[in-house]
Motif scaffolding. Structure first.
Motif, mmCIF file in Angstrom:
data_model
loop_
_atom_site.group_PDB
_atom_site.id
_atom_site.type_symbol
_atom_site.label_atom_id
_atom_site.label_comp_id
_atom_site.label_asym_id
_atom_site.label_seq_id
_atom_site.Cartn_x
_atom_site.Cartn_y
_atom_site.Cartn_z
ATOM 1 N N THR A 98 -9.332 39.681 -26.227
ATOM 2 C CA THR A 98 -10.669 39.159 -26.548
ATOM 3 C C THR A 98 -10.682 37.633 -26.448
ATOM 4 O OG1 THR A 98 -10.217 38.982 -28.930
ATOM 5 C CG2 THR A 98 -11.053 41.095 -28.119
ATOM 6 N N ASP A 112 -18.667 40.040 -26.599
ATOM 7 C CA ASP A 112 -17.294 40.249 -26.140
ATOM 8 C C ASP A 112 -17.062 41.748 -25.939
ATOM 9 O OD1 ASP A 112 -14.431 40.498 -25.902
ATOM 10 O OD2 ASP A 112 -14.255 38.495 -26.774
ATOM 11 N N LEU A 138 -13.745 43.234 -27.227
ATOM 12 C CA LEU A 138 -13.764 43.419 -28.681
ATOM 13 C C LEU A 138 -14.493 44.711 -29.028
ATOM 14 C CD1 LEU A 138 -13.170 42.197 -31.530
ATOM 15 C CD2 LEU A 138 -15.459 41.209 -31.425
#
Length: 210
Positions: free
Chosen positions: A12, A111, A114
């Motif tokens: 990430t 993201d 993530l």
């Protein structure tokens, strides 16, 4: 463990330096049962017992959280059921990273990696809940022990199961009282099914816990 080593943040682009990390001493209550969850948290060091109370006032450990595990994640997007099912109590010196729900939600929007990590960890938690449901459906104390041993044999790929937990924690894992566990282990040893010591249980006969 380091925050950067957590599965949640693998690949990430989150600025981990901005995430709050708090140290706790042994036996501290981080959150109380029925308290609203306002953060997603990651255990970095130590352990956390999730303890609840029966109608009769006895406390029991519902779950034990170890480094790398999350709490508050399942509650984050549930507006009707967003309170802790039990009190969160530290075991030993404990370090926890916490991210406010709104901030973490914003991270997820920006993201994709993530988001994938988060969904993967939620999926693993759902699998664990299914396992616990099957554990609770076992008819007897012996059946619960056999079910546990069979699953651990598959996972560890050996007949000698390393417990990595105390007998008290194992009893909690099997949803039974410690004396009941001890009595049944003695009987199973006498019946030639197992050998055991403080750290492991060795299966002497083929186990079918399903």
């Amino acid at each position: 463990m380091k925050l950067s080593s957590c599965t949640l943040f693998k690949n990430t682009r989150i600025n981990l330096g901005d995430i709050k990390i708090t140290d706790y001493n042994d036996g501290m209550t981080i959150a109380f049962e029925d308290e609203v969850s306002e953060n997603l948290c990651i255990v970095l060091e130590g352990k956390i017992h999730v303890k609840a109370y029966s109608v009769g006032g006895k406390n029991f450990t519902m779950n034990t959280l170890s480094p790398g595990q999350l709490f508050g994640d399942v509650l984050m997007f549930n507006k009707d059921h967003n309170t802790f099912p039990g009190s969160l109590i530290t075991v030993g010196k404990t370090k926890i990273a916490s991210i406010p729900n709104e901030e973490f939600s914003n991270f997820l929007k920006h993201d994709y990696d993530l988001l994938l990590n988060y969904l993967s960890m939620l999926s693993e938690k759902a699998y664990d809940l299914n396992y616990k449901s099957k554990m609770l459906s076992q008819d007897s104390v012996r059946d619960k022990i056999l079910f546990f041993l069979y699953k651990e044999k598959q996972k560890q790929r050996t007949n000698t199961i390393q417990l990595n937990m105390t007998k008290e924690e194992l009893a909690n894992e099997l949803y039974m009282q410690r004396p009941s566990l001890s009595r049944e282990l003695i009987k199973m040893k006498q019946d030639g099914l197992i050998e055991y010591d403080r750290y492991s249980i060795t299966i002497l006969k083929d186990v079918r816990g399903e």
